[in-house]
Design an enzyme around this catalytic site. Structure first.
Site, PDB file in Angstrom:
ATOM      1  N   ALA A  64      77.131  52.235  39.837  1.00 23.61           N
ATOM      2  CA  ALA A  64      76.135  52.436  38.702  1.00 23.61           C
ATOM      3  C   ALA A  64      77.093  52.313  37.342  1.00 23.61           C
ATOM      4  CB  ALA A  64      75.251  53.692  38.625  1.00 23.61           C
ATOM      5  N   GLY A 107      77.008  53.627  43.473  1.00 22.47           N
ATOM      6  CA  GLY A 107      75.749  52.778  43.583  1.00 22.47           C
ATOM      7  C   GLY A 107      75.959  51.609  44.154  1.00 22.47           C
ATOM      8  N   GLU A 130      82.195  59.136  43.114  1.00 29.00           N
ATOM      9  CA  GLU A 130      81.431  59.960  41.887  1.00 29.00           C
ATOM     10  C   GLU A 130      82.135  61.245  41.501  1.00 29.00           C
ATOM     11  OE1 GLU A 130      79.685  58.454  44.336  1.00 29.00           O
ATOM     12  OE2 GLU A 130      78.030  57.376  43.627  1.00 29.00           O
TER      13      GLU A 130
HETATM   14  N1  CAA Z   1      80.526  50.805  35.410  1.00 24.61           N
HETATM   15  C1  CAA Z   1      80.826  50.214  34.150  1.00 24.61           C
HETATM   16  N2  CAA Z   1      81.740  49.089  34.237  1.00 24.61           N
HETATM   17  C2  CAA Z   1      82.556  49.043  35.492  1.00 24.61           C
HETATM   18  C3  CAA Z   1      82.264  49.585  36.250  1.00 24.61           C
HETATM   19  C4  CAA Z   1      81.102  50.690  36.256  1.00 24.61           C
HETATM   20  N3  CAA Z   1      81.064  51.268  37.439  1.00 24.61           N
HETATM   21  N4  CAA Z   1      83.156  49.347  37.340  1.00 24.61           N
HETATM   22  C5  CAA Z   1      84.075  48.324  36.849  1.00 24.61           C
HETATM   23  N5  CAA Z   1      83.581  48.228  35.470  1.00 24.61           N
HETATM   24  C6  CAA Z   1      83.985  47.400  34.666  1.00 24.61           C
HETATM   25  C7  CAA Z   1      85.416  47.798  33.839  1.00 24.61           C
HETATM   26  O1  CAA Z   1      85.315  49.009  32.730  1.00 24.61           O
HETATM   27  C8  CAA Z   1      86.137  46.807  33.323  1.00 24.61           C
HETATM   28  O2  CAA Z   1      85.612  46.266  32.074  1.00 24.61           O
HETATM   29  P1  CAA Z   1      86.530  45.925  30.806  1.00 24.61           P
HETATM   30  O3  CAA Z   1      87.113  44.465  31.327  1.00 24.61           O
HETATM   31  O4  CAA Z   1      85.647  45.844  29.825  1.00 24.61           O
HETATM   32  O5  CAA Z   1      87.454  47.076  30.648  1.00 24.61           O
HETATM   33  C9  CAA Z   1      85.752  45.460  34.298  1.00 24.61           C
HETATM   34  O6  CAA Z   1      84.433  46.070  35.159  1.00 24.61           O
HETATM   35  C10 CAA Z   1      86.801  45.100  35.362  1.00 24.61           C
HETATM   36  O7  CAA Z   1      87.082  46.476  35.956  1.00 24.61           O
HETATM   37  P2  CAA Z   1      88.522  47.079  36.004  1.00 24.61           P
HETATM   38  O8  CAA Z   1      89.655  46.418  34.927  1.00 24.61           O
HETATM   39  O9  CAA Z   1      88.503  48.456  36.449  1.00 24.61           O
HETATM   40  O10 CAA Z   1      88.980  46.252  37.483  1.00 24.61           O
HETATM   41  P3  CAA Z   1      90.036  46.979  38.561  1.00 24.61           P
HETATM   42  O11 CAA Z   1      90.326  45.609  39.707  1.00 24.61           O
HETATM   43  O12 CAA Z   1      91.386  47.174  37.846  1.00 24.61           O
HETATM   44  O13 CAA Z   1      89.390  47.784  39.289  1.00 24.61           O
HETATM   45  C11 CAA Z   1      87.739  49.336  40.594  1.00 24.61           C
HETATM   46  C12 CAA Z   1      88.466  47.826  40.272  1.00 24.61           C
HETATM   47  C13 CAA Z   1      88.737  49.976  41.287  1.00 24.61           C
HETATM   48  C14 CAA Z   1      86.460  48.966  41.302  1.00 24.61           C
HETATM   49  C15 CAA Z   1      87.518  49.864  39.096  1.00 24.61           C
HETATM   50  O14 CAA Z   1      86.635  49.049  38.319  1.00 24.61           O
HETATM   51  C16 CAA Z   1      86.610  51.233  39.427  1.00 24.61           C
HETATM   52  O15 CAA Z   1      87.077  52.221  39.857  1.00 24.61           O
HETATM   53  N6  CAA Z   1      85.246  51.215  39.115  1.00 24.61           N
HETATM   54  C17 CAA Z   1      84.346  52.490  39.077  1.00 24.61           C
HETATM   55  C18 CAA Z   1      84.165  52.913  40.316  1.00 24.61           C
HETATM   56  C19 CAA Z   1      82.927  53.922  40.410  1.00 24.61           C
HETATM   57  O16 CAA Z   1      83.528  54.951  39.825  1.00 24.61           O
HETATM   58  N7  CAA Z   1      81.983  53.800  40.768  1.00 24.61           N
HETATM   59  C20 CAA Z   1      80.879  54.933  40.740  1.00 24.61           C
HETATM   60  C21 CAA Z   1      80.072  54.657  39.638  1.00 24.61           C
HETATM   61  S1  CAA Z   1      78.976  56.339  39.217  1.00 24.61           S
HETATM   62  C22 CAA Z   1      77.734  55.964  40.388  1.00 24.61           C
HETATM   63  O17 CAA Z   1      77.575  54.683  40.972  1.00 24.61           O
HETATM   64  C23 CAA Z   1      76.732  57.146  40.471  1.00 24.61           C
HETATM   65  C24 CAA Z   1      75.698  56.896  41.559  1.00 24.61           C
HETATM   66  O18 CAA Z   1      75.655  57.327  42.457  1.00 24.61           O
HETATM   67  C25 CAA Z   1      74.614  55.781  41.530  1.00 24.61           C
END
Ligand code: CAA
Length: 256
Positions: A64, A107, A130
């Site tokens: 998400a 998500g 999460e």
């Molecule tokens: N929400 C918003 N933006 C996100 C995102 C997310 N879930 N995941 C990645 N992005 C964005 C980053 O902020 C980044 O944007 P900027 O360039 O503007 O900074 C862009 O996408 C590229 O991401 P990274 O630079 O972080 O890419 P990476 O290759 O270094 O890492 C990754 C990849 C390991 C997937 C890392 O992006 C990450 O950890 N993302 C979050 C994963 C996460 O925690 N997901 C759970 C979300 S909460 C949820 O989903 C609740 C639910 O149950 C529904």
């Protein structure tokens, strides 16, 4: 016109590609609205027999949208009933296949699990991270992951936030099959075309019957299956399918 997804109709298959590359396909409310509106639009269309949802080679969806949720209060979440819109996806009657390449986190993993079948590219990574954000899964992960992989592995994933690779996902029942990453979408579109070639009443009924296994005990579930099996004998497609077998020819299903 959609901003966050691409939609392509390929004969009897509708292919939805999540398309927010700048955010690794993070699922904001607009994605939710566009995906579910597209499913709703085509669900009752007799010319559509299967959906495929895919992302990019790097990410099916990285969760998400954290930035969209970050400043929300409890009452904001409650008033908006945040994520409840995704329930529309689970009410879609036409089969939905997820083609997962790259990250399917939070998500993203939950969206894949809401679909009817998960196919994974061999470099896919699934996870429910999460806990690292101070929250828990909110799109059904604690429930669907547990049903799919069992309590111990679901706890391990949800409590540590670790990622599972495609091989482990297939071994533990989260993914049905694994394909080389660059062949995944093509292979899943072929599977979708095969499903879409069957009678739609039968595929929808099959989907309902399998889904009842999650909700009902065995004797109720088997009764549900038997009665819906009987009901299919009211369809022209049952007559056509069995006649084609007896006459050693390909069936021509009409969805009637
Ligand atoms: N929400 C918003 N933006 C996100 C995102 C997310 N879930 N995941 C990645 N992005 C964005 C980053 O902020 C980044 O944007 P900027 O360039 O503007 O900074 C862009 O996408 C590229 O991401 P990274 O630079 O972080 O890419 P990476 O290759 O270094 O890492 C990754 C990849 C390991 C997937 C890392 O992006 C990450 O950890 N993302 C979050 C994963 C996460 O925690 N997901 C759970 C979300 S909460 C949820 O989903 C609740 C639910 O149950 C529904």
């Amino acid at each position: 016109m959609t901003d966050t997804i691409l939609v392509e109709k390929l004969d009897r298959v509708v292919h939805i590609t999540l398309n927010r590359p700048e955010a690794l396909n993070a699922l904001n409310l607009k994605v939710m609205d566009e995906v579910t509106a597209t499913l709703e639009q085509y669900d009752s269309d007799p010319s559509v027999g299967c959906f495929v949802i895919s992302g990019s080679p790097k990410a099916f969806a990285a969760g998400a949208d954290i930035k969209e949720m970050q400043s929300q209060s409890y009452t904001d979440m409650l008033k908006a009933n945040w994520f409840a819109g995704w329930d529309k996806l689970t009410r879609t009657r036409t089969p939905i296949l997820a083609a997962v390449n790259g990250y399917a986190l939070g998500g993203g993993c939950e969206l894949a699990m809401m679909c009817d079948v998960v196919y994974a590219g061999d470099r896919a990574k699934f996870g429910q991270p999460e806990i690292k954000l101070g929250v828990i899964p909110g799109m059904g992960g604690s429930q669907r992951l547990t049903k799919l992989v069992g309590k111990s592995k679901a706890m391990d994933m949800v409590l540590t936030g670790r990622m599972m690779d495609a091989e482990e996902a297939e071994r533990s029942g989260l993914a049905a099959r694994v394909f080389p990453a660059d062949e995944l979408v093509g292979e899943v579109l072929k599977i979708a075309a095969e499903i879409a070639g069957f009678g739609k009443l039968a595929t929808q009924t099959a989907k309902e019957a399998v889904n009842q296994a999650e909700e009902m005990g065995i004797s109720q579930g088997v009764l549900f299956e038997r009665r819906t099996f009987h009901a299919l004998f009211a369809t022209a497609d049952q007559k056509e399918g069995m006649a084609a077998f007896a006459e050693k020819r390909d069936p021509d299903f009409k969805g009637e």
